[in-house]
Design an enzyme around this catalytic site. Structure first.
Site, PDB file in Angstrom:
ATOM      1  N   ASP A  66      -8.827  -9.744   9.533  1.00 36.65           N
ATOM      2  CA  ASP A  66      -8.328  -8.408   9.174  1.00 36.65           C
ATOM      3  C   ASP A  66      -9.322  -7.274   9.420  1.00 36.65           C
ATOM      4  OD1 ASP A  66      -5.997  -6.993   8.056  1.00 36.65           O
ATOM      5  OD2 ASP A  66      -7.308  -6.483   6.388  1.00 36.65           O
ATOM      6  N   ARG A 102       3.548  -3.411  17.658  1.00 35.26           N
ATOM      7  CA  ARG A 102       4.840  -4.073  17.562  1.00 35.26           C
ATOM      8  C   ARG A 102       5.841  -3.121  18.190  1.00 35.26           C
ATOM      9  NH1 ARG A 102       7.521  -7.659  13.711  1.00 35.26           N
ATOM     10  NH2 ARG A 102       5.509  -8.133  12.766  1.00 35.26           N
ATOM     11  N   SER A 142      -0.956  -3.228  10.460  1.00 34.38           N
ATOM     12  CA  SER A 142      -0.605  -4.135   9.368  1.00 34.38           C
ATOM     13  C   SER A 142       0.676  -4.897   9.689  1.00 34.38           C
ATOM     14  CB  SER A 142      -0.408  -3.331   8.088  1.00 34.38           C
ATOM     15  OG  SER A 142      -1.597  -2.625   7.800  1.00 34.38           O
ATOM     16  N   CYS A 181       1.263  -7.033  12.008  1.00 34.83           N
ATOM     17  CA  CYS A 181       1.565  -7.111  13.437  1.00 34.83           C
ATOM     18  C   CYS A 181       0.875  -8.286  14.111  1.00 34.83           C
ATOM     19  CB  CYS A 181       1.228  -5.808  14.126  1.00 34.83           C
ATOM     20  SG  CYS A 181       2.357  -4.477  13.651  1.00 34.83           S
ATOM     21  N   GLY A 182       0.392  -9.262  13.329  1.00 28.42           N
ATOM     22  CA  GLY A 182      -0.020 -10.516  13.945  1.00 28.42           C
ATOM     23  C   GLY A 182      -1.500 -10.840  13.992  1.00 28.42           C
ATOM     24  N   ASN A 232       6.631  -8.286   2.043  1.00 29.41           N
ATOM     25  CA  ASN A 232       5.171  -8.107   2.030  1.00 29.41           C
ATOM     26  C   ASN A 232       4.520  -9.026   0.998  1.00 29.41           C
ATOM     27  OD1 ASN A 232       2.750  -6.868   2.941  1.00 29.41           O
ATOM     28  ND2 ASN A 232       2.714  -5.518   1.152  1.00 29.41           N
ATOM     29  N   LYS A 260      -9.596  -2.456   2.116  1.00 28.79           N
ATOM     30  CA  LYS A 260      -9.314  -1.276   2.917  1.00 28.79           C
ATOM     31  C   LYS A 260     -10.144  -0.072   2.457  1.00 28.79           C
ATOM     32  CE  LYS A 260      -6.903  -3.672   5.514  1.00 28.79           C
ATOM     33  NZ  LYS A 260      -5.567  -4.058   5.687  1.00 28.79           N
ATOM     34  N   ARG A 304       0.843  -1.195   0.000  1.00 29.12           N
ATOM     35  CA  ARG A 304       0.000   0.000   0.000  1.00 29.12           C
ATOM     36  C   ARG A 304       0.882   1.251   0.000  1.00 29.12           C
ATOM     37  NH1 ARG A 304      -1.810   0.984   4.350  1.00 29.12           N
ATOM     38  NH2 ARG A 304      -1.054  -0.820   5.533  1.00 29.12           N
ATOM     39  N   THR A 364      -3.557 -12.126  11.491  1.00 26.78           N
ATOM     40  CA  THR A 364      -3.856 -13.414  10.875  1.00 26.78           C
ATOM     41  C   THR A 364      -3.356 -14.550  11.771  1.00 26.78           C
ATOM     42  OG1 THR A 364      -3.674 -12.422   8.691  1.00 26.78           O
ATOM     43  CG2 THR A 364      -3.513 -14.825   8.794  1.00 26.78           C
ATOM     44  N   ASN A 365      -2.162 -14.364  12.316  1.00 23.70           N
ATOM     45  CA  ASN A 365      -1.589 -15.413  13.157  1.00 23.70           C
ATOM     46  C   ASN A 365      -2.399 -15.637  14.425  1.00 23.70           C
ATOM     47  OD1 ASN A 365       1.285 -16.580  12.307  1.00 23.70           O
ATOM     48  ND2 ASN A 365       0.982 -14.567  11.405  1.00 23.70           N
ATOM     49  N   TYR A 425      -1.872  -3.609  -6.627  1.00 25.21           N
ATOM     50  CA  TYR A 425      -1.512  -4.370  -5.441  1.00 25.21           C
ATOM     51  C   TYR A 425      -2.502  -4.257  -4.290  1.00 25.21           C
ATOM     52  CZ  TYR A 425       1.373  -6.847  -2.199  1.00 25.21           C
ATOM     53  OH  TYR A 425       1.833  -7.792  -1.329  1.00 25.21           O
ATOM     54  N   GLY A 426      -2.852  -5.373  -3.717  1.00 22.40           N
ATOM     55  CA  GLY A 426      -3.542  -5.488  -2.429  1.00 22.40           C
ATOM     56  C   GLY A 426      -4.511  -4.360  -2.114  1.00 22.40           C
ATOM     57  N   GLY A 427      -4.275  -3.757  -0.962  1.00 22.58           N
ATOM     58  CA  GLY A 427      -5.178  -2.736  -0.455  1.00 22.58           C
ATOM     59  C   GLY A 427      -5.345  -1.536  -1.384  1.00 22.58           C
ATOM     60  N   HIS A 461     -10.122  -2.355  11.927  1.00 23.60           N
ATOM     61  CA  HIS A 461      -9.031  -3.192  11.393  1.00 23.60           C
ATOM     62  C   HIS A 461      -8.727  -4.281  12.415  1.00 23.60           C
ATOM     63  CE1 HIS A 461      -4.631  -3.196   9.652  1.00 23.60           C
ATOM     64  NE2 HIS A 461      -5.371  -4.107   9.082  1.00 23.60           N
ATOM     65  N   ARG A 476       2.291 -12.026  -0.294  1.00 19.23           N
ATOM     66  CA  ARG A 476       0.968 -12.337   0.263  1.00 19.23           C
ATOM     67  C   ARG A 476       0.383 -13.606  -0.329  1.00 19.23           C
ATOM     68  NH1 ARG A 476      -1.350  -8.691   4.348  1.00 19.23           N
ATOM     69  NH2 ARG A 476       0.330  -7.179   4.543  1.00 19.23           N
TER      70      ARG A 476
HETATM   71  P1  GTP Z   1      -1.953  -7.514   7.714  1.00 17.80           P
HETATM   72  O1  GTP Z   1      -2.460  -8.581   6.819  1.00 17.80           O
HETATM   73  O2  GTP Z   1      -0.920  -6.656   7.062  1.00 17.80           O
HETATM   74  O3  GTP Z   1      -3.033  -6.682   8.305  1.00 17.80           O
HETATM   75  O4  GTP Z   1      -1.079  -8.248   8.885  1.00 17.80           O
HETATM   76  P2  GTP Z   1      -1.484  -9.076  10.196  1.00 17.80           P
HETATM   77  O5  GTP Z   1      -1.753  -8.142  11.320  1.00 17.80           O
HETATM   78  O6  GTP Z   1      -2.520 -10.075   9.878  1.00 17.80           O
HETATM   79  O7  GTP Z   1      -0.093  -9.797  10.558  1.00 17.80           O
HETATM   80  P3  GTP Z   1       0.324 -11.344  10.432  1.00 17.80           P
HETATM   81  O8  GTP Z   1      -0.449 -12.228  11.360  1.00 17.80           O
HETATM   82  O9  GTP Z   1       0.308 -11.722   9.010  1.00 17.80           O
HETATM   83  O10 GTP Z   1       1.826 -11.282  10.971  1.00 17.80           O
HETATM   84  C1  GTP Z   1       2.801 -10.466  10.395  1.00 17.80           C
HETATM   85  C2  GTP Z   1       4.176 -10.972  10.739  1.00 17.80           C
HETATM   86  O11 GTP Z   1       4.350 -11.009  12.153  1.00 17.80           O
HETATM   87  C3  GTP Z   1       4.454 -12.383  10.231  1.00 17.80           C
HETATM   88  O12 GTP Z   1       5.739 -12.453   9.697  1.00 17.80           O
HETATM   89  C4  GTP Z   1       4.316 -13.226  11.458  1.00 17.80           C
HETATM   90  O13 GTP Z   1       5.115 -14.372  11.391  1.00 17.80           O
HETATM   91  C5  GTP Z   1       4.754 -12.300  12.584  1.00 17.80           C
HETATM   92  N1  GTP Z   1       4.039 -12.631  13.847  1.00 17.80           N
HETATM   93  C6  GTP Z   1       2.720 -12.832  14.001  1.00 17.80           C
HETATM   94  N2  GTP Z   1       2.408 -13.164  15.276  1.00 17.80           N
HETATM   95  C7  GTP Z   1       3.572 -13.166  15.955  1.00 17.80           C
HETATM   96  C8  GTP Z   1       3.915 -13.433  17.311  1.00 17.80           C
HETATM   97  O14 GTP Z   1       3.080 -13.742  18.159  1.00 17.80           O
HETATM   98  N3  GTP Z   1       5.243 -13.312  17.642  1.00 17.80           N
HETATM   99  C9  GTP Z   1       6.192 -12.979  16.728  1.00 17.80           C
HETATM  100  N4  GTP Z   1       7.443 -12.890  17.131  1.00 17.80           N
HETATM  101  N5  GTP Z   1       5.917 -12.750  15.425  1.00 17.80           N
HETATM  102  C10 GTP Z   1       4.617 -12.830  15.049  1.00 17.80           C
HETATM  103  C1  SPV Z   2      -2.745  -4.355   5.524  1.00 20.43           C
HETATM  104  O1  SPV Z   2      -1.793  -3.716   5.054  1.00 20.43           O
HETATM  105  O2  SPV Z   2      -3.262  -4.079   6.626  1.00 20.43           O
HETATM  106  C2  SPV Z   2      -3.271  -5.518   4.778  1.00 20.43           C
HETATM  107  C3  SPV Z   2      -2.761  -5.757   3.432  1.00 20.43           C
HETATM  108  O3  SPV Z   2      -4.134  -6.214   5.280  1.00 20.43           O
HETATM  109  S1  SPV Z   2      -3.546  -4.749   2.248  1.00 20.43           S
HETATM  110  O4  SPV Z   2      -4.705  -5.456   1.737  1.00 20.43           O
HETATM  111  O5  SPV Z   2      -2.572  -4.499   1.178  1.00 20.43           O
HETATM  112  O6  SPV Z   2      -3.970  -3.509   2.864  1.00 20.43           O
HETATM  113 MN    MN Z   3      -4.603  -5.519   7.399  1.00 24.21          MN
END
Ligand code: GTP
Ligand code: SPV
Ligand code: MN
Length: 627
Positions: A317, A438, A290, A292-293, A405, A248, A111, A295-296, A239-241, A268, A407
């Site tokens: 998201d 973060r 974005s 910062c975790g 970044n 977004k 983005r 999805t995880n 690209y993406g967003g 968000h 995806r």
């Molecule tokens: P967007 O799609 O951009 O909105 O991102 P998001 O907030 O969904 O972040 P995502 O879960 O994809 O994590 C982003 C990065 O942070 C990845 O490389 C993960 O491996 C890392 N990450 C996620 N959770 C953790 C955690 O609990 N600890 C650490 N050290 N890294 C993490």
């Molecule tokens: C973000 O950046 O928060 C995303 C990826 O989820 S995008 O769809 O490119 O905005």
């Molecule tokens: Mn996002």
């Protein structure tokens, strides 16, 4: 190409697409066939969607128009055409069945926040954190970039729904685009095609979005939102967003203004379901910036599943929140898929994501082996031989093979951890709201805000290091209120006021927590194992909700006592836990002037509660308390 008559001259002449849709015929045909149909259909009025599409067509002047129905066959055709023209390649059919790889232009990998604008009549309405353009300037400066931009190209009309089909809270968008990659992504990320037009029915309420990759030059790249007209323009990026306008642009920037006007919230945030051993179920929404975790956390695999602690995914998201009839806040995930960060996704960190992206996934900007097996940093320990990097070059082992970044785009239904309620038309009731950033320093692993208003203050002042999800420097701490800095479609001073009001609109506003998985030791290592182990922190929140979680009051909020976290079976030293939970008065006191300066930018648009909360924090920090 023959042009249909302008709707301004005659409101009763249909476009080619409309004629096709009305007759259920294939949507691409010759001018001759159109002439016959046009004369037959002269008397049937155009729908508002058709009228808008026609006006778009008059501006961008495509060679042909395709109304997307969202079918499998259509998707197959699109993929085949992209493969033929070289913008998409099929990955190894045995190792990654149904998966494809797209390489975006190297200047178009994230983005672009500095090229993202909100166009409103009054500059104050977008506030100090958004880029402003007047609608007149937007029309004069960005409008011409669309003139004839699709000459020789196909214009795809993509009707889509944000939210479950049939839900009273769902909203319809119509994206017109010249990118088949965008179409394929929108088909995964939203409920797209025929179903969306059916959902719209005779309603005239839809958000139009005009998108063209243009010439992909950042010099001529603009993402412009017109919240007063509920319209989106995006040009110069694929690209993406920037380009998947449902995400977004609509579900956050435009939707946040709808939500302000209608008494709900577009955030968000991920949404997760947590089941306790006795069967008690809790839903949590969490807003992290974005990459910062989110999805995880949404796909977390519980390390205590055998004991009955289960986590399931509702969304990763975006969350649309509204007060429910029971006085709680209810959350809906408006998306149908995941556009997730690839690097760092591996069998140890996120096995649910690994299972999800094993087939029928679009990968963007990952590395690949000569045999067509996708690879990225964090997938496994060692990179395979002869790797080809994200730009299609032989990887020499230096730098990143996959773009930071890069995806995956994948349907939520492929994810093994989806909650049975993820498409519930009414959403799920929230037990807690979590924010997080973060931060290598300052912010402890977790703390709880004293009450709703304090929680709004905590969220509004949250700091986080920038990531590769947006262009610009990575690792710089910035204020990212509610993780919405790049996504709030109006003045954030008003947005804070809306948050405060929403807390009054629900008799039982959920407690608000703040987390930081990213605190590091002096030698730069993460102190907290993160990922699945984040469950431990969620369990403390549930304990707090039940009134039994032990905590100590600090100037910033309530922090768990070291023995309050369930750390059974976890190998983290006592010293690390103490460091993770430590609230350093000096470090926090050093934050105060920055927060005050940030607040000052909003002038009289800042609700007075915010400064009161800041004064409270400053006061608590200046009082010397026993160590
Ligand atoms: P967007 O799609 O951009 O909105 O991102 P998001 O907030 O969904 O972040 P995502 O879960 O994809 O994590 C982003 C990065 O942070 C990845 O490389 C993960 O491996 C890392 N990450 C996620 N959770 C953790 C955690 O609990 N600890 C650490 N050290 N890294 C993490
Ligand atoms: C973000 O950046 O928060 C995303 C990826 O989820 S995008 O769809 O490119 O905005
Ligand atoms: Mn996002």
């Amino acid at each position: 190409m023959r042009r249909a008559a302008s709707p301004r001259l005659s409101g009763r002449i249909v476009t080619r697409g409309a004629a096709a849709a009305a007759l259920g015929l294939p949507t691409v045909w010759s001018a001759a066939l159109f002439d016959t149909l046009e004369s037959r259909l002269l008397e049937s009025p155009m729908t508002p969607v058709e009228r808008w599409v026609e006006s778009a067509e008059e501006t961008v002047r495509p060679q042909r128009v395709v109304w997307c129905d969202g079918s499998e066959a259509e998707n197959e055709r699109l993929i085949a055409s992209m493969v033929a023209e070289g913008t998409l390649s099929r990955l190894n059919a045995a190792a990654a069945p149904g998966c494809t790889l797209h390489r975006s232009h190297p200047s178009d990998v994230a983005r672009t926040e500095h090229l993202t604008f909100i166009a409103t009549a009054a500059r104050e309405d977008v506030g100090p954190t958004n880029n402003w353009m007047s609608p007149t300037e937007a029309r004069a400066k960005v409008g011409p970039l669309f003139e004839g931009v699709m000459t020789g190209r196909t214009m795809y009309v993509v009707p889509y729904v944000m939210g479950p089909l049939g839900s009273p809270f769902s909203k319809v968008g119509i994206e017109v685009t010249d990118s088949p990659y965008v179409v394929a992504n929108m088909r995964i990320m939203t409920r797209m095609g025929k179903a969306a037009l059916e959902h719209l029915g005779s309603s005239e309420e839809f958000v139009p979005g005009l998108h063209s990759v243009g010439d992909l030059s950042p010099e001529r790249r603009f993402v412009v939102h017109f919240p007063e007209e509920r319209l989106i323009w995006s040009v110069g990026s694929g690209y993406g967003g920037n380009a998947l306008l449902g995400k977004k642009c609509f579900a956050l920037r435009i939707a946040s203004t709808m939500a302000r006007d209608e008494g709900w919230m577009a955030e968000h945030m991920l949404i997760l379901e947590l089941t306790l051993p006795g069967g008690e179920v809790h839903y949590l929404a969490a807003g992290f910036p974005s990459a910062c975790g989110k999805t995880n956390l949404a796909m977390l695999v519980s390390p205590l599943e055998r004991l009955g602690y289960k986590v399931r995914t509702v969304g990763d998201d975006i969350a649309w929140l509204r007060p429910g009839p029971d006085g709680r806040l209810w959350a809906v995930n408006p998306e149908a898929g995941f556009f997730g960060v690839v690097p760092g996704t591996g069998p140890d960190t996120n096995p649910n994501a690994m299972a999800t992206i094993g087939h029928d996934t679009i990968f963007t900007n990952v590395a690949v082996t000569p045999a067509g097996i996708p690879w990225w940093e964090g997938k496994d320990k060692s990179p395979p031989k002869d790797l080809i990097d994200w730009q299609g070059r032989r990887w020499d082992g230096t730098g990143k093979a996959a773009h930071p970044n890069s995806r995956f785009t994948v349907a939520a239904r492929q994810c093994p951890s989806m909650s049975p309620r993820w498409e519930d038309p009414h959403g799920v009731p929230l037990s807690a709201i979590v924010f997080g950033g973060r931060r290598a320093r300052v912010a402890p692993l977790v703390f709880q805000a004293f009450d709703w208003d304090h929680g709004v203050f905590v969220a509004a002042t949250m700091g986080s290091e920038t990531t590769a999800a947006a262009t610009g420097k990575v690792g710089v701490v910035r204020r990212d209120p509610m993780a919405m800095l790049p996504f709030c479609g109006y003045n954030m001073g008003d947005y804070f006021g809306h948050w405060l009001r929403m807390g009054r609109a629900v008799p039982q506003p959920p407690p608000i927590f703040h987390v930081n998985w990213f605190r590091t030791s002096h030698d730069g290592h993460f102190l907290w194992p993160g990922f699945g182990q984040n469950l431990r922190v969620l369990l403390w929140m549930i304990d707090r909700i039940h009134g039994r979680g032990k905590g100590v009051e600090t100037p910033i909020g309530v922090v768990p006592t070291p023995d309050a976290l369930n750390l059974d079976g976890l190998d983290v030293s006592k010293a690390s836990i103490e460091a993770l939970l430590h609230v350093d008065r000096d470090e926090w006191a050093a934050e105060v002037p920055g927060i005050r300066a940030f607040f000052d930018r909003f002038g009289d648009r800042l609700p007075s509660e915010m400064n009161r909360s800041l004064d409270g924090l400053a006061q608590r920090l200046s009082v010397v308390a026993p160590a």
